[in-house]
Design a protein around this motif. Structure first.
Motif, short mmCIF file in Angstrom:
data_model
loop_
_atom_site.label_atom_id
_atom_site.label_comp_id
_atom_site.label_asym_id
_atom_site.label_seq_id
_atom_site.Cartn_x
_atom_site.Cartn_y
_atom_site.Cartn_z
N THR A 108 0.82 -1.26 0.06
CA THR A 108 0.01 0.02 -0.13
C THR A 108 0.86 1.28 0.02
OG1 THR A 108 -0.12 -0.20 2.40
CG2 THR A 108 -1.85 -1.00 1.10
N TYR A 109 2.08 1.09 0.05
CA TYR A 109 2.98 2.29 0.17
C TYR A 109 4.18 1.84 -0.84
CZ TYR A 109 5.90 -0.61 3.09
OH TYR A 109 6.48 -1.90 3.35
N GLY A 207 2.93 7.79 -1.02
CA GLY A 207 3.99 7.89 -0.02
C GLY A 207 5.42 7.80 -0.99
N TRP A 213 5.54 15.68 -3.10
CA TRP A 213 5.43 15.26 -1.72
C TRP A 213 6.16 16.12 -0.77
CZ3 TRP A 213 5.78 10.40 1.91
CH2 TRP A 213 4.87 10.38 3.14
N PHE B 257 4.76 6.78 6.91
CA PHE B 257 3.73 6.46 5.99
C PHE B 257 2.91 7.74 5.86
CE2 PHE B 257 5.36 2.43 7.51
CZ PHE B 257 5.40 1.67 6.36
N THR B 259 -0.50 7.47 5.15
CA THR B 259 -1.79 7.37 6.09
C THR B 259 -1.79 6.16 6.98
OG1 THR B 259 -2.44 5.93 4.28
CG2 THR B 259 -3.26 7.91 4.20
N SER B 260 -2.42 6.23 8.01
CA SER B 260 -2.56 4.97 8.77
C SER B 260 -2.91 3.82 8.14
CB SER B 260 -3.56 5.32 10.18
OG SER B 260 -4.95 5.63 9.45
N GLU B 261 -3.68 3.92 7.10
CA GLU B 261 -4.09 2.71 6.49
C GLU B 261 -3.04 2.04 5.81
OE1 GLU B 261 -7.62 0.71 5.49
OE2 GLU B 261 -7.23 2.41 6.90
N ALA B 262 -1.98 2.74 5.25
CA ALA B 262 -0.88 2.03 4.57
C ALA B 262 -0.09 1.44 5.59
CB ALA B 262 -0.10 3.15 3.89
N HIS B 264 -0.73 0.23 8.59
CA HIS B 264 -1.57 -1.00 9.16
C HIS B 264 -1.25 -2.00 7.90
CE1 HIS B 264 -4.46 1.46 11.62
NE2 HIS B 264 -3.61 1.20 12.31
N ALA B 265 -1.46 -1.80 6.77
CA ALA B 265 -1.40 -2.77 5.80
C ALA B 265 0.15 -3.22 5.75
CB ALA B 265 -1.87 -2.11 4.48
N ALA B 266 1.17 -2.53 6.01
CA ALA B 266 2.67 -2.75 6.14
C ALA B 266 2.87 -3.55 7.20
CB ALA B 266 3.31 -1.49 6.17
N GLN D 260 -10.50 8.08 3.93
CA GLN D 260 -9.13 7.31 3.48
C GLN D 260 -8.59 6.53 4.35
OE1 GLN D 260 -5.16 8.47 1.47
NE2 GLN D 260 -5.92 10.16 2.38
N GLY D 261 -8.77 7.11 5.84
CA GLY D 261 -8.26 6.43 6.90
C GLY D 261 -8.95 4.97 7.25
N SER D 262 -10.30 4.91 6.86
CA SER D 262 -10.91 3.72 6.86
C SER D 262 -11.33 2.97 5.88
CB SER D 262 -12.23 4.03 7.72
OG SER D 262 -13.15 5.13 7.11
N LEU D 263 -10.25 3.09 4.69
CA LEU D 263 -10.55 2.42 3.68
C LEU D 263 -10.95 0.93 3.68
CD1 LEU D 263 -10.24 3.43 0.81
CD2 LEU D 263 -7.66 2.69 0.59
N GLN D 264 -10.49 0.26 4.72
CA GLN D 264 -10.29 -1.20 5.01
C GLN D 264 -11.89 -1.51 5.39
OE1 GLN D 264 -7.50 -4.00 6.18
NE2 GLN D 264 -5.77 -2.45 6.06
#
Lengths: 259, 581, 322, 300
Positions: A108-109, A207, A213, B257, B259-262, B264-266, D260-264
């Motif tokens: 995701t990054y 990212g 960025w 990162f 976003t927090s999403e990225a 978490h996924a990592a 975006q933060g709660s995509l999952q």
């Protein structure tokens, strides 16, 4: 700081010309160094996206021009409109949602520890390139299509056909070469907009620590020497690509070359 | 440790300060059998802003301190129970009987990168010529000053010998000890090249890439890609590693990162070794076989500030009104709805985790029996803000109009926004209308925090006296504060009349006096200090200059294979002893 | 050559219909056109603009573009009906056996390739000769059409040539494979009068040298008188009259032809036609010319006249002669 | 008016353009009437947070500090919130409608500003020519070298993120294309007979510009405006997406940013506003393209 403004400005410009781009207080390094480490991430993204978009956009443009008004052309036209209209930051998120979160095919990054020239890096850039490239493909295919169509109606194409040349030569050589003239100009002029427009947000989503960025963070950190430098680079790129467009046009169009 | 700098949390939910910097020594409390193995790369996932500088004296943000701590241990560290763990020191700091002299005895095996020994001269030089120097404008210079006969003067460090130095004070302040323990150092022979030259010092390459740090920390600077990652590599010469070869990780990376999403996924994919988990995802991560999640307390509290200054609703200047409002807002709801259960209710500024916590006399507004909207209404009526109509209470202004409050908080955080809306809902129930204003953190500081007396030529500051007001009017501001668990007196900046971050115009002479007492000769006796803090907690909870909401608990995930961790409030204290099992 | 039959006819067009299917309706640009071209002759097709001359020419090479389509007819060449050939077979005819020169030399050459390359292209496509051979051949061709310094000119681009020179290049290109038939669609109309004459002379000369037939399309009576052997007059998509040059000029039968010729300088009694050319979408019923014909009578409005051979070799389509 | 009817007839031929127009009209009606039949977009209800659209479900868990365990509840979609709710229980439909209002406002006003500035500069430049032309066109060139998005970010960051300012900023940075187009169109008209005739008749500059020039380049301007609206809408969305939008309004970009933060977990919070944005932009592009073809001389 208590010198008059014009003097400060003059000093700033003269140090720029001497390669001293100032000190970035947000990152504690010379602006020049900062840009040196970050430009390559933007560059690879923009380069790959451009290659992707140019190859696919041109092929699609030729195909739809040749198959004008066919079902395939209509479908392609719809998709290119969709491609132009889709907000690429949303596209990026959706690609992450589908391919990274749901299917787990990609990270995701973006991982900067991958060697720049490796297949892994290429793989890692797939989603960012798709994100940035989709709009470009759609745009380019439409440019190419209309340029091809415009040239297909030209008299010299009829001449080529009357000579008994195979259709592939007629389209691939005579029409294509002439259609490329305006297309290359448009692509070049588009480029600087892509570096600081599309690539910007693509970098934020994935990212990627590129110029986009970096400059966004610089804005938020009140790091004005960086913001200044990036603005200048943007202006410089615009001029550079304008120049490149002129050069490309000159190389491709003998009418201008010989004047 | 998050320095004083970060006491004002960067808006709700924006702070990413993982405490580190202070580390323990020789305290292997390994939970598994078998000797730890060296090797592997540890990657910590973070989000938010990157560090600004590694030149520590210039630091104003917690992230930078965190990075620097990897290469510079500091004098001591505290474990989860706040026991002192010696780092650069041979023995604990000795405080003279009269409380005026602090003697630091350094280890004799500390070296700079060029092999020169780290001496007490370096420390004294760093203090006298850098921290206390006018040209430097060190942000925390104030911590090193004392009031002597009405004048603010610096303390006096003196070299005793190669490895010993003493800091002399003229007044007693038992909590100065914690200032001393935060002391850091530059090599005199390098730093002196830039003395007097701010620009040179700021831009000095050898100070910015930490290449001087020798054996002073477990890791050494390797690479830093801004806004992406910083990589530190094992320091083979680390003084702490002489016995058993620590640190165990070949590399320690902090990866940022977007976003927090990225992030978490990592973590889920196993790309990183550790990261903080957002409340919604905790259950999922706790159920993952490859991940261990520790739920640990933090030293931050989240609250809502009541504006008692002239540009706030006049009712807020009344203690009873403030209490009534706090009574109408459920802490439990905030914990449940916004933090999904991850938090402890807060009633005052000293949390349970602090050694100075004392529950006696705390007014527990917004919880249990004191979460009562009817009582709140009645109290408002008593204060003159309401009228009774056939058993129904209508809360209104003294002139009969609807009470409208302006609540301000920062953008970019779901926690802040959710809390704001929750407050709005709660206060709507008692008939008060809340208008929510979301502004970027920088704007919040500029327009709502900074104040000055109207018409004066004051330099705008966060507290310019009782008559000062901010540029924009406000009634309620949601934010977060950090508290120094060992010396809660650091919170005086929020609660004393002239406290530097007392933006809401709170003033209680009793509170002022107690904070002073905590730093006086009397407080040398720990019991006295304990009493002082208990009294302070009680007073502040009664006065309710702010509605204390919660002490959030954090969830830190680690790969299952990471061993040697001691979960707790200072869980990073022994991070150089962690290893991959 | 064995492609000619005993009458010396190399190309025989019968009942050719080329329609354009537009949104506004079907445009019958060429409607039931028949004519023969004999070996080595210069056959002129004359008519106002919009009469279907160019479409006829393009139809011969099957170069009519969408939305136009050849709907009916036969084009016999070399014993084969061109309309039955596959595209590949047709390509072998184009440029090799039947070549074509277009009206506007400025736009008919591709601006981004050298003229040498463009001339050589036809040869390399048809004869499979090497580039070197093609180059030598191009030099020859350029000399043939009176372009000086062919070695230098070979590498130049169309914009470096004047209009007349460009048309010579086009001629050279058309001649490159020694075609049996050359179709020239108003090749001189965009050139200066002085240059026109030179080019016309060149056509006459080359016709002899190559022994090829030329289908020459023009609206210019002066050119017809100068160059043609035989003339076909087109009006609104059909051929209304055809005959030898001498016959046409001395004894024009169709009122339209008469009107056309009356505009030649030195002629007395100029006939002015009323109205405009009707829309080819809805051509008038009966005789297509009746709406403007000074000699029309009842029958003209209802019945379409048939082609009649009034004098030997002189065909006309008019009720006056039936 | 006859001309309008003519072009309308021609535009009607493009089915995609008509579909686009229908969608835009639908959106306008929705934006105008929506607030009357939906709940307030700022109405928060934490008991209904993260509610999926009907037919979907979502598991949510709550930590119990005393036991260390979790209480899990299953949230089912309901027709009370046909598009689900966000993390604060706000109705997605209501927020999307509010977002439609923001996007349309931004699209129309910002484009309007850009077109007016561009047209003024373009006409002045071409009509008066000479030094005026050189100065204005060089200024336009210089302006065009600025990275547009960065400029926008900088303006909004420096002067605050209010919707008014965002609209102004987009308008003020987006006029260069119009200026160039209007200039070239005017240049080609300037020497035409009817303009020369009016000049000869002593018409004032203003009269010539407003009565003769403008009506003749209006069709190009309309096409350009229609095709510029998506750009303005996307610019606002992009700004909001990176956190520089007006926090007081529920714009699509803002919702996207927050979601975006709660995509999952709550995917619909990002999917829905993105779709709206996509369809709106597509609609304007289709309409613009249709108009372009309709206005094109002989564009059959």
């Amino acid at each position: 700081m208590d010198k008059p403004l014009y003097e400060q400005y003059f000093n700033y410009i003269s140090s720029l010309l001497h390669g001293d781009w100032g000190w970035s207080f947000g990152t504690s390094m010379p602006v020049m160094e900062l840009i040196k480490t970050h430009w390559v991430y933007s560059f690879q993204l923009v380069l790959l996206s451009s290659i992707f978009a140019i190859v696919l956009g041109i092929s699609l443009g030729i195909f739809t021009a040749v198959k004008k008004n066919s079902r395939a052309d209509h479908i392609a036209a719809f998709f290119s409109f969709a491609g132009i209209s889709i907000p690429h930051f949303w596209l990026g998120i959706m690609l992450i949602l589908i391919f990274s979160v749901r299917l787990g095919w990609f990270k995701t990054y973006y991982d900067t520890s991958l060697p720049m020239l490796s297949l892994e890096n290429l793989y890692a850039l797939t989603l960012p390139v798709l994100t940035l490239g989709t709009g470009m493909v759609a745009g380019y295919s439409r440019y190419v299509r209309s340029a091809m169509l415009e040239n297909m109606g030209k008299d010299f194409v009829r001449t080529a056909r009357a000579k008994g040349l195979p259709e592939s030569t007629v389209i691939g050589k005579h029409v294509f070469r002439n259609a490329m003239l305006p297309v290359i100009t448009i692509i070049m002029l588009d480029m600087s907009g892509i570096v600081f427009g599309g690539a910007y947000i693509t970098e934020v989503i994935f990212g990627i620590p590129g110029l986009g960025w970096m400059s966004l963070k610089a804005v938020f950190a009140d790091d004005y020497s960086v913001v200044m430098a990036v603005t200048l680079i943007g202006a410089f790129l615009t001029l550079l690509f304008n120049l490149l467009a002129d050069i490309a046009y000159t190389c491709l169009d003998p009418r201008i070359r010989y004047e | 440790m998050c320095g004083r700098a970060a006491l004002l949390s960067a808006g709700i939910g924006l702070s990413g300060c993982l405490e580190r910097a202070s580390e323990g020594v020789n305290q292997s409390v390994n939970t598994t059998s078998g000797a730890p193995k060296a090797g592997g790369k540890f990657i910590e996932g973070a989000s938010g802003a990157d560090a600004e500088t590694l030149n520590w004296i210039l630091v104003a943000d917690a992230t930078s301190l965190g990075y620097i701590g990897l290469t510079l241990d500091g004098l001591i560290a505290y474990d989860n129970n706040f026991n002192t763990v010696l780092r650069w020191m041979k023995k604990d700091i000795e405080v003279s009987q009269d409380g005026l002299a602090y003697t630091v005895t350094l280890r004799d095996d500390l070296e700079w990168s060029d092999g020169k020994p780290v001496t007490s001269e370096d420390f004294v030089y760093t203090m006298k010529n850098l921290m206390f120097a006018d040209w430097m404008a060190y942000s925390y210079a104030g911590d090193w000053k004392e009031d002597v006969e009405g004048k603010s003067v610096f303390v006096e460090p003196k070299v005793d010998n190669e490895t010993t130095f003493t800091i002399h004070r003229k007044t007693v302040n038992p909590e100065f000890l914690y200032t001393v323990t935060d002391l850091n150092v530059y090599p005199k022979h390098i730093a002196s090249r830039y003395e007097g030259d701010v620009k040179g010092f700021t831009q000095a390459p050898e100070l910015n890439d930490l290449s001087y740090t020798g054996n002073l920390g477990p890791y050494r600077y390797k690479e830093w890609i801004r806004n992406d990652k910083i990589v530190m590599e094992r320091n083979p010469d680390y003084y702490g590693g002489r016995v058993n070869g620590e640190p165990y990780f070949d590399e320690y990376t902090i990866k940022i990162f977007g976003t927090s999403e990225a992030r978490h996924a990592a973590m889920e994919a196993g790309d990183i070794s550790s990261t903080a988990i957002e409340p919604e995802q905790v259950k999922k991560f706790k159920e993952m076989p490859s991940v261990q999640v520790f739920t640990v307390p933090t030293s931050q509290y989240q609250m809502m500030q009541y504006n008692m200054r002239d540009n706030g609703w006049e009712g807020l200047r009344n203690k009873n009104v403030r209490q009534a409002l706090s009574m109408a807002i459920s802490k439990e709801k905030i914990i449940q709805q916004v933090r999904l259960g991850f938090g402890e209710p807060a009633y005052s500024f000293i949390p349970k985790t602090s050694p100075w916590y004392d529950e006696t006399g705390l007014l527990k507004l917004g919880a249990g029996a004191l979460y009562d909207k009817n009582k709140a209404k009645e109290r408002l009526v008593e204060a003159g803000y309401g009228a009774r109509k056939n058993n129904e209470i209508q809360v209104i202004n003294k002139n009969g109009s609807q009470i409208k409050l302006k609540l301000v908080t920062n953008t970019g955080s779901n926690v802040a926004e959710s809390t704001a809306f929750l407050v709005k809902q709660e206060l709507a129930d008692i008939g008060i209308e809340v208008d929510i204003k979301l502004v970027p953190w920088e704007t919040e500081l500029r327009k709502y925090y900074i104040n000055k007396v109207p018409g004066s030529d004051q330099e705008p500051r966060n507290n310019n006296g009782a008559r000062a007001v901010s540029e924009e009017s406000w009634d309620l501001i949601l934010a977060g504060h950090f508290v120094d668990l060992l010396q809660p007196s650091g919170s005086e900046i929020f609660f004393t009349s002239d406290g530097g971050l007392n933006i809401y115009g709170y003033s209680n002479p009793q509170v002022d006096a107690l904070f002073k007492k905590a730093r006086s000769k009397d407080a040398m006796d720990k019991n006295v200090r304990k009493e002082v803090y208990a009294e302070l907690s009680k007073l502040v909870s009664e006065d309710q200059p702010l509605d204390f909401f919660t002490f959030p608990t954090a969830n830190i995930a680690f790969k299952k294979g990471v061993l040697g961790i001691e979960p707790g409030i200072n869980m990073n204290y022994n991070y150089q002893e962690w290893y991959f099992g | 050559m064995d492609s000619e039959n005993e009458l010396g006819t190399v190309l025989s067009v019968t009942g050719l219909c080329t329609y354009f299917f537009t949104k506004k309706g079907i445009v019958k640009a060429v409607d039931n056109v028949s004519f023969d071209v004999r070996k080595g002759e210069i056959m002129c097709i004359v008519g106002e603009s919009g009469s279907g001359k160019t479409v006829t020419a393009l139809s011969l090479l099957r170069l009519v573009e969408h939305p136009g389509r050849i709907v009916e007819g036969k084009i016999m060449f070399d014993g084969k009906n061109l309309l039955d050939l596959t595209l590949r077979e047709m390509r072998d005819i184009r440029g090799k056996k039947i070549a074509m020169i277009f009206q506007d030399p400025h736009s008919s050459l591709d601006p981004v390739f050298t003229i040498g390359e463009q001339i050589a292209e036809a040869m390399t496509a048809h004869k499979g000769i090497t580039k070197g051979e093609a180059k030598a051949r191009v030099y020859e061709l350029l000399k043939l059409v009176d372009i000086p310094e062919p070695e230098r000119r070979f590498h130049e681009y169309p914009h470096q040539f004047s209009g007349g020179m460009k048309q010579r290049v086009m001629i050279a290109m058309a001649l490159s494979c020694k075609p049996l038939i050359l179709i020239a669609d108003e090749p001189t109309s965009s050139l200066d009068v002085t240059i026109q004459a030179l080019i016309l002379d060149m056509f006459i000369e080359l016709r002899k040298k190559f022994n090829m037939a030329i289908i020459y399309i023009t609206h210019d009576l002066w050119v017809i008188r100068y160059i043609s052997d035989r003339v076909a007059v087109m009006y609104l998509g059909i051929i209304v009259e055809s005959a030898d040059k001498k016959e046409i000029f001395e004894n024009p039968l169709h009122p339209y032809t008469q009107a056309l010729l009356s505009s030649l300088p030195g002629k007395k009694g100029r006939i002015l036609l009323k109205g405009e050319v009707p829309s080819p979408v809805n051509p008038p019923e009966g005789c297509r010319f009746h709406s403007r014909c000074p000699k029309r009578f009842d029958r003209c409005e209802k019945i379409e006249p048939e082609m009649k051979e009034v004098v030997s070799g002189h065909f006309v389509m008019c009720h006056l002669y039936s | 008016m006859k001309l309008t009817a003519y072009y309308w007839e021609r535009t009607k031929r493009y089915r995609s353009a008509m579909a686009g127009l229908e969608f835009i009209v639908f959106l306008i009606i929705l934006a105008a009437a929506g607030p009357f039949f939906t709940v307030s977009p700022t109405h928060v209800d934490f008991n209904e947070k993260n509610m999926p659209p009907p037919g979907f479900m979502l598991e949510q868990s709550m930590y119990n500090a005393s036991s260390g365990g979790f209480v899990t509840t299953v949230q089912h979609g309901s027709w009370a919130h046909p598009l689900g709710t966000d993390g604060m229980g706000r109705d997605m439909l209501a927020m999307l409608i509010s977002g439609a209002r923001v996007s349309l406002l931004v699209g129309l006003l910002a484009t309007g500003i850009a077109i007016i500035i561009g047209a003024l500069i373009g006409i002045t430049s071409a009509y008066f020519g000479g030094a005026m032309d050189s100065i204005l066109m060089r200024a336009t060139d210089i302006f065009m070298t600025f990275p547009f998005l960065l400029l926008l970010i900088l303006i909004v960051y420096l002067f605050g993120s209010s919707l008014t300012l965002i609209i102004l900023a987009i308008g003020l940075t987006g006029w260069t294309g119009t200026a160039r187009l209007v200039r070239s169109e005017t240049l080609s008209l300037r020497t035409r007979e009817f303009i020369i005739a009016s000049k000869a008749l002593g018409a004032s500059h203003l009269r010539i510009i407003f009565y003769h020039l403008l009506p003749n380049i209006l069709s190009s301007i309309i096409v350009l405006a229609t095709l510029s609206i998506p750009g303005a809408i996307l610019a606002e969305a992009a700004l909001s997406f990176i956190g520089l939008g007006d926090p007081q309004v529920a714009s699509w970009g803002n919702i996207l940013n927050a979601g975006q933060g709660s995509l999952q977990t709550a995917w619909w919070v990002t999917v829905e506003p993105g779709m709206m944005l996509f369809f709106t932009v597509l609609a304007f592009n289709f309409l613009g393209e249709g108009l372009r073809q309709a206005f094109e001389p002989g564009g059959d």
